[in-house]
Design a protein around this motif. Structure first.
Motif, short mmCIF file in Angstrom:
data_model
loop_
_atom_site.label_atom_id
_atom_site.label_comp_id
_atom_site.label_asym_id
_atom_site.label_seq_id
_atom_site.Cartn_x
_atom_site.Cartn_y
_atom_site.Cartn_z
N LEU A 311 40.64 46.64 44.32
CA LEU A 311 40.43 45.20 44.20
C LEU A 311 38.97 44.83 44.46
N VAL A 312 38.41 45.40 45.51
CA VAL A 312 37.00 45.11 45.84
C VAL A 312 36.09 45.58 44.71
N ARG A 313 36.37 46.74 44.15
CA ARG A 313 35.57 47.27 43.05
C ARG A 313 35.61 46.32 41.85
N ILE A 314 36.81 45.83 41.52
CA ILE A 314 36.95 44.93 40.37
C ILE A 314 36.31 43.57 40.65
N GLU A 315 36.56 43.03 41.84
CA GLU A 315 36.00 41.72 42.19
C GLU A 315 34.48 41.73 42.11
N GLN A 316 33.84 42.72 42.69
CA GLN A 316 32.39 42.75 42.70
C GLN A 316 31.81 42.95 41.31
N ALA A 317 32.49 43.76 40.48
CA ALA A 317 32.02 43.94 39.10
C ALA A 317 32.14 42.64 38.31
N MET A 318 33.22 41.89 38.52
CA MET A 318 33.38 40.62 37.81
C MET A 318 32.38 39.59 38.31
N ASN A 319 32.15 39.55 39.62
CA ASN A 319 31.14 38.61 40.15
C ASN A 319 29.77 38.90 39.55
N ARG A 320 29.45 40.16 39.39
CA ARG A 320 28.13 40.53 38.87
C ARG A 320 27.99 40.20 37.39
N ALA A 321 29.05 40.46 36.60
CA ALA A 321 28.93 40.36 35.15
C ALA A 321 29.32 39.00 34.59
N LEU A 322 30.23 38.29 35.25
CA LEU A 322 30.78 37.06 34.66
C LEU A 322 30.15 35.78 35.19
N SER A 324 26.97 33.37 36.40
CA SER A 324 25.54 33.21 36.18
C SER A 324 24.80 33.30 37.50
N GLU A 325 23.49 33.43 37.42
CA GLU A 325 22.69 33.53 38.64
C GLU A 325 22.82 32.28 39.49
N GLN A 326 22.99 31.12 38.85
CA GLN A 326 23.13 29.87 39.59
C GLN A 326 24.49 29.78 40.29
N GLU A 327 25.50 30.47 39.72
CA GLU A 327 26.85 30.38 40.29
C GLU A 327 27.08 31.41 41.39
N LYS A 328 26.33 32.51 41.38
CA LYS A 328 26.53 33.54 42.38
C LYS A 328 26.21 33.01 43.78
N GLY A 329 27.08 33.30 44.71
CA GLY A 329 26.94 32.78 46.06
C GLY A 329 27.74 31.52 46.30
N ARG A 330 27.98 30.80 45.23
CA ARG A 330 28.79 29.58 45.33
C ARG A 330 30.22 29.83 44.87
N PHE A 331 30.37 30.54 43.75
CA PHE A 331 31.68 30.91 43.24
C PHE A 331 31.89 32.41 43.40
N PHE A 332 33.14 32.83 43.51
CA PHE A 332 33.45 34.24 43.60
C PHE A 332 34.88 34.48 43.11
N VAL A 333 35.08 35.69 42.55
CA VAL A 333 36.39 36.11 42.06
C VAL A 333 37.12 36.82 43.19
N GLN A 334 38.41 36.55 43.32
CA GLN A 334 39.17 37.16 44.42
C GLN A 334 40.64 37.30 44.07
N PHE A 335 41.20 38.47 44.45
CA PHE A 335 42.65 38.70 44.37
C PHE A 335 43.30 38.18 45.65
N ASN A 336 44.56 37.84 45.54
CA ASN A 336 45.35 37.46 46.71
C ASN A 336 46.29 38.62 47.02
N ILE A 337 45.98 39.32 48.12
CA ILE A 337 46.74 40.52 48.49
C ILE A 337 47.73 40.23 49.61
N ASP A 338 47.87 38.98 50.00
CA ASP A 338 48.73 38.65 51.14
C ASP A 338 50.16 39.12 50.94
N GLY A 339 50.65 39.02 49.70
CA GLY A 339 52.04 39.41 49.45
C GLY A 339 52.31 40.87 49.74
#
Length: 412
Positions: A311-322, A324-339
């Motif tokens: 999950l961490v590998r996928i999240e960080q790759a999506m944050n990097r590629a999807l 924009s530079e203006q959105e990084k740090g403000r938005f982030f992709v995340q899975f919900n693993i609580d279940g």
């Protein structure tokens, strides 16, 4: 939107080369003499089960994009990426199918590639998976990465790195991942060999269960065999007492050790392949060492040590590629693993009780974790409570000061 790179793929006998001088691991003949490729490995039941349990587990987890706000994080449901990641990444597949394919590529080939479709305003409007064995990654004379994709009709297409969502698995150069199938082809090849040996043993092995011996010449052996099978063969005649005449003897035939040992080899290879993918054996149907008391903990261990790194590998790759530079740090992709981390009902209730009594969980916090409707605020649903005997040190000091003053007044 139509996938420009759709079509059936042709199998190749080796994985993609690394972009650096790091060692390259190829598919091919294993030490057992069996050819190991993605196509042959996935036909091994344990490999198929491991790939399926990891890919389906991750594909079933909620995936969304979140925004960092003053008082924490909240779902950014208005962000264009939210619908793509959560519901429909393209016009041909659901989010579940997209992530299932992505993980299958990672687990079998060691790399996952997806083409990023952008609008004229540079907004991501689609994600299409690309076949890993059709992608060549290299560096140009300036040291920049280049992605070249071969379509099903043999044409090559160059894709800009900014238009590729590349998620590498374990590798040695930080750019390319290596296929677990190619890395561990000897272990998988042994599993294939033992499975083929077992199939041939039962299909071609003309081995009787026993032999009837007679001290003299038998005139009609066929009639004698049929009479014996009629009297003692089949489940209905099980455990009947046999009567042997004229000095006949029955000698059962046991499987030789070298042929019986392949069963142990097959059992060991199940654990060996599970070790490659880091999957608890009970998740692929091997319950030999599983108990009611340890399956729950093994499942939580699977979520922590197997699923979470992916999950961490996928999240960080999506944050990097999807983003924009203006959105990084403000938005982030995340899975919900609580279940996946939830224990049994009794353990959850005990944990909620501790959080409720110590004031860091409200009734509505607990109900939200259990997917239940909230209690209205005017009925105390959002209230945080603590036990009456639990007070802060400052409050205790104030109470002690007041008690001291009261004692002094009484003494005077």
């Amino acid at each position: 939107m139509k996938n420009p790179f759709s079509g059936l793929f042709r199998a190749r006998d080796k994985p993609q080369d690394s972009v650096s001088a790091a060692p390259v691991f190829y598919f091919g003949t294993s030490g057992s003499g069996k050819s190991v490729t993605v196509q042959s490995a996935i036909q091994l039941s344990t490999v198929y089960a491991c790939v399926r349990v990891i890919s389906e587990t991750i594909a079933s987890l909620p995936l969304g994009i979140y925004e960092t706000v003053n008082d924490g994080n909240e779902k950014a449901t208005d962000h264009p990426l939210y619908r793509l990641l959560h519901d429909e990444p393209n016009s041909e597949m659901t989010s579940f199918v997209f992530r299932e394919v992505m993980l299958a590529h990672l687990l079998l080939y060691g790399n996952s590639y997806s083409q990023i479709i952008r609008s004229g305003k540079n907004q991501v409007i689609g994600l299409y998976p690309l076949l890993p064995d059709h992608m060549d990654v290299d560096r140009d004379s300036k040291g920049n990465l280049t992605y070249t994709y071969t379509t099903s009709d043999g044409k090559t297409v160059s894709i800009k790195p900014r238009d590729v969502l590349h998620i590498p698995g374990l590798g040695f150069d930080g750019v390319m991942g290596y296929s677990p199938i190619a890395l561990e082809k000897n272990a998988i090849g042994l599993g294939i060999a033992s499975e083929e040996y077992g199939s041939k043993f039962f299909s071609n092995g003309a081995r009787p269960s026993g032999i009837l011996t007679h001290p003299n010449t038998v005139k009609n052996p066929k009639a004698l065999r049929e009479s014996w099978n009629s009297a003692y063969g089949g489940s209905s005649n099980s455990n009947r007492v046999a009567i042997l005449e004229e000095g006949m003897k029955f000698e059962p035939i046991a499987i030789p050790n070298n042929e019986a040992q392949f069963l142990e080899t097959r059992k060991f290879q199940v654990d060996e392949i599970c070790r490659i993918f880091r999957v608890p054996p009970h998740l692929v149907g091997n319950l030999e060492h599983a108990t009611f008391s340890n399956i729950e903990h093994q499942s939580i261990d699977f979520a922590v040590h197997t699923i979470r790194p992916w999950l961490v590998r996928i999240e960080q790759a999506m944050n990097r590629a999807l983003l924009s530079e203006q959105e990084k740090g403000r938005f982030f992709v995340q899975f919900n693993i609580d279940g996946l981390m939830r224990g049994d009902y009794k353990s959850r209730m005990e944990g909620y009780a501790i959080g409720r009594q110590n004031g860091w969980l409200s009734a509505n916090d607990i109900r939200a974790l259990e997917n239940q409707n909230p209690i209205p605020a005017d009925q105390g649903g959002d209230a945080y409570l603590v036990n009456g005997n639990m007070i802060s040190i400052s409050t205790a000091m104030k109470q002690q000061t007041e008690e001291t003053k009261t004692d002094k007044r009484r003494n005077t």
